[in-house]
Design an enzyme around this catalytic site. Structure first.
Site, PDB file in Angstrom:
ATOM      1  N   ASN A  25      -3.569 -20.146 -50.582  1.00 27.71           N
ATOM      2  CA  ASN A  25      -3.840 -19.555 -49.255  1.00 27.71           C
ATOM      3  C   ASN A  25      -4.049 -20.634 -48.185  1.00 27.71           C
ATOM      4  OD1 ASN A  25      -6.290 -17.347 -47.680  1.00 27.71           O
ATOM      5  ND2 ASN A  25      -4.101 -17.389 -47.390  1.00 27.71           N
ATOM      6  N   CYS A  53      -0.373 -16.098 -51.687  1.00 28.25           N
ATOM      7  CA  CYS A  53       0.231 -17.219 -52.411  1.00 28.25           C
ATOM      8  C   CYS A  53      -0.811 -17.776 -53.377  1.00 28.25           C
ATOM      9  CB  CYS A  53       0.768 -18.280 -51.449  1.00 28.25           C
ATOM     10  SG  CYS A  53      -0.491 -19.038 -50.392  1.00 28.25           S
ATOM     11  N   CYS A  58      -0.967 -22.772 -47.457  1.00 27.55           N
ATOM     12  CA  CYS A  58       0.377 -23.148 -46.984  1.00 27.55           C
ATOM     13  C   CYS A  58       1.239 -21.915 -46.684  1.00 27.55           C
ATOM     14  CB  CYS A  58       1.089 -24.029 -48.011  1.00 27.55           C
ATOM     15  SG  CYS A  58       0.255 -25.598 -48.342  1.00 27.55           S
ATOM     16  N   ARG A  59       1.733 -21.255 -47.725  1.00 28.99           N
ATOM     17  CA  ARG A  59       2.737 -20.211 -47.521  1.00 28.99           C
ATOM     18  C   ARG A  59       2.184 -18.914 -46.931  1.00 28.99           C
ATOM     19  NH1 ARG A  59       4.711 -20.450 -53.529  1.00 28.99           N
ATOM     20  NH2 ARG A  59       2.490 -20.990 -53.686  1.00 28.99           N
ATOM     21  N   SER A  60       1.129 -18.363 -47.530  1.00 31.36           N
ATOM     22  CA  SER A  60       0.661 -17.053 -47.038  1.00 31.36           C
ATOM     23  C   SER A  60       0.029 -17.114 -45.645  1.00 31.36           C
ATOM     24  CB  SER A  60      -0.243 -16.348 -48.048  1.00 31.36           C
ATOM     25  OG  SER A  60      -1.408 -17.074 -48.338  1.00 31.36           O
ATOM     26  N   ASP A 111       6.737 -23.584 -53.334  1.00 36.10           N
ATOM     27  CA  ASP A 111       5.423 -24.148 -53.028  1.00 36.10           C
ATOM     28  C   ASP A 111       5.615 -25.545 -52.419  1.00 36.10           C
ATOM     29  OD1 ASP A 111       2.940 -25.271 -53.047  1.00 36.10           O
ATOM     30  OD2 ASP A 111       2.440 -24.640 -55.082  1.00 36.10           O
TER      31      ASP A 111
HETATM   32  P1  4NP Z   1       0.059 -22.369 -51.212  1.00 39.55           P
HETATM   33  O1  4NP Z   1       0.211 -23.904 -51.636  1.00 39.55           O
HETATM   34  O2  4NP Z   1      -0.078 -21.569 -52.477  1.00 39.55           O
HETATM   35  O3  4NP Z   1       1.303 -22.076 -50.476  1.00 39.55           O
HETATM   36  O4  4NP Z   1      -1.211 -22.312 -50.352  1.00 39.55           O
HETATM   37  C1  4NP Z   1      -0.653 -24.562 -52.501  1.00 39.55           C
HETATM   38  C2  4NP Z   1      -1.845 -25.075 -52.027  1.00 39.55           C
HETATM   39  C3  4NP Z   1      -2.690 -25.762 -52.887  1.00 39.55           C
HETATM   40  C4  4NP Z   1      -2.348 -25.921 -54.207  1.00 39.55           C
HETATM   41  C5  4NP Z   1      -1.162 -25.398 -54.688  1.00 39.55           C
HETATM   42  C6  4NP Z   1      -0.322 -24.715 -53.835  1.00 39.55           C
HETATM   43  N1  4NP Z   1      -3.205 -26.659 -55.071  1.00 39.55           N
HETATM   44  O5  4NP Z   1      -2.809 -26.893 -56.228  1.00 39.55           O
HETATM   45  O6  4NP Z   1      -4.300 -27.045 -54.670  1.00 39.55           O
END
Ligand code: 4NP
Length: 161
Positions: free
Chosen positions: A13, A10, A15-17, A129
């Protein structure tokens, strides 16, 4: 048989992955086939390297008996030689991963796919997201991923076992 290697990707790294990784590990353990796999997750971005998964995601997962233990890392060139499958969460991750892959000469081993290609029940084309939203976004991600991860595991078992 060589282990099947799977990398979930994702943006951050956190939340989703990591949730996808933990869900997949839970499912292969339930089927007793965990020795057949190498499973990991990574982000296209570098902001959260070394951090635990977002506490909101860890809590939502824990409520379902899923333990997220991974630490964030960024995807790198070597991943395209290590992993058979790279599964991306949204179109932006997919474009970024493909841009990296297309710069490499030795990346034929690796198949890059969108995890939602394997969804059975959910219509979403991307895993949304949840980072800037409320708590329900994390449960929604887990619902969506539970469906598509099952579909992906069925696909892998059919093709490799
Ligand atoms: P992820 O979520 O891609 O599912 O881990 C996010 C985590 C952090 C951010 C964006 C999306 N960020 O902008 O810091």
């Amino acid at each position: 048989m060589e282990r099947i290697s799977v990398l979930f990707v994702c943006l951050g790294n956190i939340c989703r992955s990591p949730a996808a990784e933990a869900l997949f590990i839970k499912k292969i353990k339930e089927r007793g086939i965990e020795d057949g796999f190498l499973v990991d997750s990574a982000g296209t971005g570098s902001w959260h390297i070394g951090k635990k998964a977002d506490s909101r995601m860890r809590l939502a997962a824990k409520d379902r008996g899923i333990n997220i233990t991974s630490k964030a890392r960024q995807i790198g060139k070597n991943d395209f030689q290590t992993f058979n499958y790279i599964l991306t969460m949204d179109d932006s991750n997919y474009q970024n991963v493909m841009a990296l892959k297309n710069r490499l000469i030795y990346s034929d081993l690796c198949k890059v796919m969108k995890i939602q290609e394997f969804a059975n029940s959910f219509q979403e084309k991307e895993v949304p997201d949840p980072y800037f939203g409320g708590g329900e976004g994390f449960d929604n991600v887990l619902d969506i991923l539970t469906d598509s991860i099952s579909g992906f595991l069925d696909y892998v078992v059919k093709n490799h076992f």
